[in-house]
Write a protein that holds these residues in place. Structure first.
Motif, PDB file in Angstrom:
ATOM      1  N   LEU A 196       0.843  -1.195   0.000  1.00  0.00           N
ATOM      2  CA  LEU A 196       0.000   0.000   0.000  1.00  0.00           C
ATOM      3  C   LEU A 196       0.876   1.243   0.000  1.00  0.00           C
ATOM      4  N   ASN A 197       0.597   2.158  -0.902  1.00  0.00           N
ATOM      5  CA  ASN A 197       1.287   3.443  -0.946  1.00  0.00           C
ATOM      6  C   ASN A 197       0.400   4.446  -0.218  1.00  0.00           C
ATOM      7  N   LEU A 198       0.788   4.839   0.988  1.00  0.00           N
ATOM      8  CA  LEU A 198      -0.050   5.711   1.809  1.00  0.00           C
ATOM      9  C   LEU A 198      -0.125   7.134   1.283  1.00  0.00           C
ATOM     10  N   ASN A 199       0.595   7.440   0.220  1.00  0.00           N
ATOM     11  CA  ASN A 199       0.469   8.741  -0.441  1.00  0.00           C
ATOM     12  C   ASN A 199      -0.796   8.809  -1.297  1.00  0.00           C
ATOM     13  N   THR A 201     -14.515 -15.174  23.044  1.00  0.00           N
ATOM     14  CA  THR A 201     -13.503 -14.131  22.873  1.00  0.00           C
ATOM     15  C   THR A 201     -12.089 -14.574  23.217  1.00  0.00           C
ATOM     16  N   SER A 202     -11.851 -15.864  23.355  1.00  0.00           N
ATOM     17  CA  SER A 202     -10.507 -16.300  23.716  1.00  0.00           C
ATOM     18  C   SER A 202      -9.504 -16.094  22.576  1.00  0.00           C
ATOM     19  N   LEU A 203      -9.973 -16.023  21.355  1.00  0.00           N
ATOM     20  CA  LEU A 203      -9.083 -15.845  20.218  1.00  0.00           C
ATOM     21  C   LEU A 203      -9.186 -14.433  19.659  1.00  0.00           C
ATOM     22  N   PRO A 204      -8.071 -13.717  19.556  1.00  0.00           N
ATOM     23  CA  PRO A 204      -8.106 -12.400  18.912  1.00  0.00           C
ATOM     24  C   PRO A 204      -8.141 -12.576  17.397  1.00  0.00           C
ATOM     25  N   PRO A 205      -8.476 -11.525  16.650  1.00  0.00           N
ATOM     26  CA  PRO A 205      -8.418 -11.644  15.192  1.00  0.00           C
ATOM     27  C   PRO A 205      -6.996 -11.996  14.753  1.00  0.00           C
ATOM     28  N   LYS A 206      -6.889 -12.782  13.704  1.00  0.00           N
ATOM     29  CA  LYS A 206      -5.566 -13.164  13.194  1.00  0.00           C
ATOM     30  C   LYS A 206      -4.883 -11.924  12.636  1.00  0.00           C
ATOM     31  N   THR A 207      -3.624 -11.741  13.000  1.00  0.00           N
ATOM     32  CA  THR A 207      -2.852 -10.598  12.518  1.00  0.00           C
ATOM     33  C   THR A 207      -1.737 -11.078  11.594  1.00  0.00           C
ATOM     34  N   TYR A 208      -1.272 -10.156  10.770  1.00  0.00           N
ATOM     35  CA  TYR A 208      -0.200 -10.470   9.831  1.00  0.00           C
ATOM     36  C   TYR A 208       0.963  -9.503  10.018  1.00  0.00           C
ATOM     37  N   PRO A 209       2.170  -9.965   9.724  1.00  0.00           N
ATOM     38  CA  PRO A 209       3.337  -9.086   9.809  1.00  0.00           C
ATOM     39  C   PRO A 209       3.346  -8.079   8.666  1.00  0.00           C
ATOM     40  N   TYR A 210       4.099  -7.034   8.884  1.00  0.00           N
ATOM     41  CA  TYR A 210       4.211  -5.982   7.867  1.00  0.00           C
ATOM     42  C   TYR A 210       5.575  -5.325   7.993  1.00  0.00           C
ATOM     43  N   SER A 211       5.946  -4.569   6.977  1.00  0.00           N
ATOM     44  CA  SER A 211       7.104  -3.687   7.054  1.00  0.00           C
ATOM     45  C   SER A 211       6.653  -2.336   6.521  1.00  0.00           C
ATOM     46  N   TYR A 212       7.203  -1.284   7.107  1.00  0.00           N
ATOM     47  CA  TYR A 212       6.791   0.064   6.715  1.00  0.00           C
ATOM     48  C   TYR A 212       8.020   0.906   6.439  1.00  0.00           C
ATOM     49  N   ASP A 213       8.047   1.512   5.257  1.00  0.00           N
ATOM     50  CA  ASP A 213       9.116   2.418   4.889  1.00  0.00           C
ATOM     51  C   ASP A 213       8.564   3.837   5.008  1.00  0.00           C
ATOM     52  N   ALA A 214       8.928   4.527   6.087  1.00  0.00           N
ATOM     53  CA  ALA A 214       8.375   5.855   6.369  1.00  0.00           C
ATOM     54  C   ALA A 214       8.696   6.900   5.301  1.00  0.00           C
ATOM     55  N   PRO A 215       9.931   6.978   4.783  1.00  0.00           N
ATOM     56  CA  PRO A 215      10.200   8.011   3.771  1.00  0.00           C
ATOM     57  C   PRO A 215       9.313   7.901   2.529  1.00  0.00           C
ATOM     58  N   SER A 216       9.058   6.682   2.068  1.00  0.00           N
ATOM     59  CA  SER A 216       8.217   6.514   0.879  1.00  0.00           C
ATOM     60  C   SER A 216       6.750   6.282   1.230  1.00  0.00           C
ATOM     61  N   LYS A 217       6.461   6.125   2.528  1.00  0.00           N
ATOM     62  CA  LYS A 217       5.104   5.820   3.008  1.00  0.00           C
ATOM     63  C   LYS A 217       4.546   4.569   2.335  1.00  0.00           C
ATOM     64  N   THR A 218       5.378   3.519   2.304  1.00  0.00           N
ATOM     65  CA  THR A 218       4.982   2.256   1.688  1.00  0.00           C
ATOM     66  C   THR A 218       4.829   1.194   2.772  1.00  0.00           C
ATOM     67  N   LEU A 219       3.645   0.583   2.827  1.00  0.00           N
ATOM     68  CA  LEU A 219       3.338  -0.454   3.792  1.00  0.00           C
ATOM     69  C   LEU A 219       3.246  -1.786   3.043  1.00  0.00           C
ATOM     70  N   ASN A 220       4.092  -2.740   3.429  1.00  0.00           N
ATOM     71  CA  ASN A 220       4.079  -4.075   2.839  1.00  0.00           C
ATOM     72  C   ASN A 220       3.535  -5.068   3.864  1.00  0.00           C
ATOM     73  N   ILE A 221       2.500  -5.795   3.477  1.00  0.00           N
ATOM     74  CA  ILE A 221       1.863  -6.785   4.351  1.00  0.00           C
ATOM     75  C   ILE A 221       2.098  -8.152   3.714  1.00  0.00           C
ATOM     76  N   TYR A 222       2.531  -9.111   4.519  1.00  0.00           N
ATOM     77  CA  TYR A 222       2.893 -10.419   3.953  1.00  0.00           C
ATOM     78  C   TYR A 222       2.636 -11.527   4.945  1.00  0.00           C
ATOM     79  N   TYR A 223       2.531 -12.735   4.408  1.00  0.00           N
ATOM     80  CA  TYR A 223       2.385 -13.937   5.234  1.00  0.00           C
ATOM     81  C   TYR A 223       2.751 -15.141   4.411  1.00  0.00           C
TER      82      TYR A 223
END
Length: 151
Positions: free
Chosen positions: A43-46, A129-151
């Motif tokens: 995702l390009n947050l720009n 409610t014993s199980l929270p929603p499944k989450t995924y890892p991500y990486s974020y590059d602040a200068p370019s405002k690019t969010l990468n989500i992967y699994y």
């Protein structure tokens, strides 16, 4: 001969026990019928479509290719991001089990009204409610405002 047979029998018993335990075990973070699909979203947050993610507590639905079987919920938190799968983690997928954001503060399951806190994923109310929603890892590059989500 008896000793060899006894050792061989114990060895075979251990192998079958290990296979049975591992094959029937459940996932710790979701029910065992939870779909397991690859996630690969950038995702390009720009871009205007993702503007909400530039502000703390802003959130969006992501329904792009490779965003799971029902899409993702992405939330900006004070410490980064939370990326949730939209499949309910506590019940098997059905027509009415796609998680939704309610009042910008909670995630709900329409099937049984189970609720979690949007910014943390912590259980709020509901029978399962014993199980929270499944989450995924991500990486974020602040200068370019690019969010990468992967699994």
């Amino acid at each position: 001969m008896k000793k060899t047979f006894s050792i061989l029998s114990i060895f075979i018993l251990l192998i079958f026990s290990n296979l049975t335990i591992n094959s029937c075990g459940s996932r710790e973070d979701t029910v065992n019928c939870f779909p397991n699909t690859p996630i690969n979203v950038t995702l390009n947050l720009n871009l205007p479509a993702y503007y909400a993610l530039n502000n703390i507590n802003g959130w969006i639905y992501v329904n792009e290719q490779q965003s799971g079987t029902r899409g993702l919920i992405v939330v900006r938190t004070a410490n980064g991001f939370k990326v949730y799968d939209r499949n309910a983690p506590h019940i098997c997928p059905d027509n009415n089990t796609t998680l939704e954001v309610k009042d910008n503060i909670a995630i709900i399951c329409p099937q049984d009204n189970t609720r979690w806190i949007l910014s943390t994923g912590q259980p709020e109310s509901g029978a399962k409610t014993s199980l929270p929603p499944k989450t995924y890892p991500y990486s974020y590059d602040a200068p370019s405002k690019t969010l990468n989500i992967y699994y």
